[in-house]
Scaffold this motif. Structure first.
Motif, short mmCIF file in Angstrom:
data_model
loop_
_atom_site.label_atom_id
_atom_site.label_comp_id
_atom_site.label_asym_id
_atom_site.label_seq_id
_atom_site.Cartn_x
_atom_site.Cartn_y
_atom_site.Cartn_z
N ARG A 53 0.84 -1.21 0.00
CA ARG A 53 0.00 0.00 0.00
C ARG A 53 0.87 1.26 0.00
O ARG A 53 0.62 2.21 -0.73
CB ARG A 53 -0.90 0.02 1.24
CG ARG A 53 -2.12 -0.88 1.18
CD ARG A 53 -2.84 -0.79 2.54
NE ARG A 53 -4.06 -1.55 2.59
CZ ARG A 53 -5.28 -1.07 2.36
NH1 ARG A 53 -5.42 0.20 2.02
NH2 ARG A 53 -6.35 -1.84 2.46
N ALA A 54 1.90 1.25 0.86
CA ALA A 54 2.78 2.42 0.96
C ALA A 54 3.49 2.69 -0.37
O ALA A 54 3.56 3.84 -0.83
CB ALA A 54 3.80 2.21 2.07
N ALA A 56 2.51 1.78 -3.35
CA ALA A 56 1.53 2.20 -4.36
C ALA A 56 1.19 3.68 -4.19
O ALA A 56 1.08 4.43 -5.17
CB ALA A 56 0.28 1.34 -4.26
N LEU A 57 1.02 4.12 -2.94
CA LEU A 57 0.75 5.53 -2.68
C LEU A 57 1.88 6.42 -3.19
O LEU A 57 1.66 7.46 -3.79
CB LEU A 57 0.54 5.76 -1.17
CG LEU A 57 -0.80 5.33 -0.58
CD1 LEU A 57 -0.73 5.38 0.95
CD2 LEU A 57 -1.92 6.23 -1.09
N LEU A 58 3.11 5.98 -2.92
CA LEU A 58 4.26 6.77 -3.35
C LEU A 58 4.41 6.77 -4.87
O LEU A 58 4.78 7.80 -5.47
CB LEU A 58 5.53 6.24 -2.69
CG LEU A 58 5.66 6.57 -1.20
CD1 LEU A 58 6.77 5.75 -0.56
CD2 LEU A 58 5.93 8.07 -1.01
N GLU A 59 4.15 5.65 -5.50
CA GLU A 59 4.24 5.59 -6.96
C GLU A 59 3.24 6.56 -7.59
O GLU A 59 3.57 7.30 -8.53
CB GLU A 59 3.98 4.18 -7.45
CG GLU A 59 4.15 4.02 -8.95
CD GLU A 59 4.01 2.58 -9.42
OE1 GLU A 59 4.27 2.33 -10.61
OE2 GLU A 59 3.63 1.72 -8.59
N ARG A 60 2.02 6.58 -7.04
CA ARG A 60 1.01 7.51 -7.55
C ARG A 60 1.42 8.96 -7.29
O ARG A 60 1.26 9.83 -8.14
CB ARG A 60 -0.35 7.22 -6.90
CG ARG A 60 -1.48 8.06 -7.45
CD ARG A 60 -2.82 7.60 -6.95
NE ARG A 60 -2.97 7.82 -5.51
CZ ARG A 60 -4.03 7.48 -4.81
NH1 ARG A 60 -5.06 6.86 -5.41
NH2 ARG A 60 -4.10 7.72 -3.52
N ALA A 61 2.00 9.18 -6.09
CA ALA A 61 2.40 10.54 -5.74
C ALA A 61 3.52 11.04 -6.63
O ALA A 61 3.57 12.24 -6.97
CB ALA A 61 2.83 10.58 -4.27
N ARG A 62 4.43 10.15 -7.03
CA ARG A 62 5.53 10.58 -7.90
C ARG A 62 5.06 11.00 -9.28
O ARG A 62 5.77 11.71 -10.01
CB ARG A 62 6.58 9.47 -8.02
CG ARG A 62 7.32 9.18 -6.74
CD ARG A 62 8.59 8.38 -7.00
NE ARG A 62 8.37 7.11 -7.66
CZ ARG A 62 8.04 5.97 -7.06
NH1 ARG A 62 7.86 5.95 -5.74
NH2 ARG A 62 7.89 4.86 -7.75
N ALA A 63 3.87 10.57 -9.66
CA ALA A 63 3.33 10.92 -10.97
C ALA A 63 2.33 12.07 -10.89
O ALA A 63 1.78 12.47 -11.92
CB ALA A 63 2.65 9.69 -11.59
N SER A 64 2.10 12.59 -9.69
CA SER A 64 1.07 13.61 -9.49
C SER A 64 1.67 14.99 -9.32
O SER A 64 2.85 15.14 -8.99
CB SER A 64 0.22 13.26 -8.26
OG SER A 64 -0.35 11.98 -8.37
N GLU A 65 0.82 16.00 -9.52
CA GLU A 65 1.21 17.37 -9.21
C GLU A 65 0.67 17.74 -7.83
O GLU A 65 -0.42 17.32 -7.45
CB GLU A 65 0.66 18.35 -10.25
CG GLU A 65 1.38 18.31 -11.58
CD GLU A 65 0.96 19.46 -12.49
OE1 GLU A 65 0.23 20.36 -12.02
OE2 GLU A 65 1.37 19.45 -13.67
N PHE A 66 1.44 18.55 -7.10
CA PHE A 66 1.03 18.95 -5.76
C PHE A 66 0.96 20.47 -5.67
O PHE A 66 1.59 21.18 -6.47
CB PHE A 66 2.03 18.43 -4.71
CG PHE A 66 1.91 16.95 -4.47
CD1 PHE A 66 1.14 16.46 -3.44
CD2 PHE A 66 2.57 16.05 -5.30
CE1 PHE A 66 1.02 15.09 -3.21
CE2 PHE A 66 2.46 14.69 -5.09
CZ PHE A 66 1.69 14.21 -4.04
N ALA A 67 0.22 20.93 -4.69
CA ALA A 67 0.10 22.37 -4.47
C ALA A 67 1.48 22.98 -4.27
O ALA A 67 2.28 22.47 -3.49
CB ALA A 67 -0.78 22.64 -3.24
N GLY A 68 1.74 24.06 -5.02
CA GLY A 68 3.03 24.73 -4.91
C GLY A 68 4.10 24.11 -5.78
O GLY A 68 5.25 24.58 -5.77
N HIS A 69 3.78 23.03 -6.50
CA HIS A 69 4.77 22.36 -7.34
C HIS A 69 4.20 22.11 -8.74
O HIS A 69 4.38 21.03 -9.32
CB HIS A 69 5.20 21.02 -6.71
CG HIS A 69 5.89 21.18 -5.40
ND1 HIS A 69 5.20 21.33 -4.21
CD2 HIS A 69 7.21 21.23 -5.08
CE1 HIS A 69 6.07 21.45 -3.22
NE2 HIS A 69 7.28 21.40 -3.72
N ALA A 70 3.50 23.09 -9.27
CA ALA A 70 2.88 22.92 -10.59
C ALA A 70 3.94 22.64 -11.65
O ALA A 70 5.03 23.24 -11.65
CB ALA A 70 2.09 24.18 -10.95
#
Length: 344
Positions: A53-54, A56-70
């Protein structure tokens, strides 16, 4: 913040992992671009050994945009946490690949360079740290890592390590940790040279508790008490490192109650300073007749404080072999590391 507080309450106080997970899922739905919420969810899954689970969460996060990091994939902390977790799970090659990719995206985040160097053989690590220092010349941790690389092993090169730390102090002046590293390396070869360097350090950083504490330890026995008076006078008020050094002086003089009172004062001054807890534990364990209740009291109080800092505490806590150990076991691991330091 309220989401995170509620999830922590469910997990740590109520031992309700499923409830904490639900809160974080709701938080993520309401704040899909929050780095803090994603990393809190990763921590929950990792520390409850839901490794898939951990990851998978990180893999998804590495492909996502976050606030302040457009415009970028993930954040520097997301990439770093990914590499660290893979290393803890015994996947060093994957960890190195992730650290390299993250470092290319965030070259000014020194921790990704450090992770790379830690996963490489010495010659590759030297090249990595050389590039890292060009990208992050004001990160003391990188200079210290480069110096330690030269000073490590049977062929330790003090001259090269010394030159690295001298150059570091040009880029990062008035840094107590850089001075401390240089002093401790010199002390491996000569106390007199170390004390001379320490005198220079205290001129540049006159209120640095870590340097005053080291000054107490490096003094000949007859001068230590006078040095401790200087330290208490000049260091920042209630500095925990100076307080621990004074406690150790009382311990060396077999003044048990005085030593215990000063160890307690140190952890009250800064409960987050793990080395103070570990010194106190060593003190209680090494009494002529150790009191199990006193040892247990230190363990329980340390567990409540959940310290995260300290030169030796971090060394124990960040060792991949100690991943997922509870606070009490990190405390004992740190106390074992302290046995390798200079004793009074």
């Amino acid at each position: 913040v309220l989401w995170l507080m509620a999830a922590k309450e469910k997990w740590t106080r109520q031992n309700d992992v499923a409830g904490a997970r639900v809160i974080l899922e709701e938080a993520f739905a309401a704040n899909a671009h929050s780095e803090a919420i994603v990393l809190a969810a990763v921590k929950l899954e990792s520390e409850t050994r839901q490794d898939a689970r951990a990851l998978a969460l990180l893999e998804r996060a590495r492909a996502s945009e976050f606030a302040g990091h457009a415009g970028t994939r993930g954040t520097a902390r997301v990439w770093m946490k990914s590499a660290v977790l893979m290393r803890q799970l015994g996947r060093p090659a994957d960890a190195l690949a992730v650290a390299r990719e993250g470092g290319a995206l965030f070259p000014n985040f020194y921790k990704l360079w450090l992770v790379q160097a830690q996963l490489q053989p010495p010659q590759d690590a030297r090249q990595t740290l050389s590039r890292a220092l060009k990208a992050c010349p004001r990160a003391p941790e990188l200079w210290i890592s480069a110096a330690r690389l030269e000073f490590a092993g049977p062929q330790r090169n003090l001259a090269r390590a010394r030159a690295i730390l001298e150059r570091a102090r040009v880029y990062v002046p008035r840094s107590p940790v850089l001075w401390l590293e240089a002093v401790l390396m010199e002390a491996e070869e000569s106390d007199s040279v170390a004390r001379a360097l320490l005198a220079r350090a205290l001129q540049e950083c006159p209120h640095a508790g870590v340097l005053w504490a080291t000054a107490i330890v490096l003094e000949p026995r007859a001068q230590r008490k006078a040095r401790s008076v200087d330290a208490l006078k000049h260091a920042e008020a209630h500095d925990p490192e100076v307080t621990v050094a004074v406690a150790r002086l009382f311990w060396a003089e077999h003044r048990v109650e005085k030593a215990r009172a000063w160890f307690e004062r140190a952890v009250r001054a800064d409960p987050d300073y793990g080395d103070a807890w570990a010194w106190w534990l060593r003190f209680e364990r090494e009494q002529r007749e150790p009191d199990p209740s006193s040892i247990a009291a230190v363990e329980e109080a340390c567990g409540r404080a959940e310290p995260r800092h300290g030169r030796y505490w971090q060394r124990a806590a960040k060792d991949p072999d100690n991943a997922w150990l509870p606070v009490a076991e990190i405390l004992h691991k740190t106390a074992e590391l302290l046995a390798t330091t200079r004793q009074l």
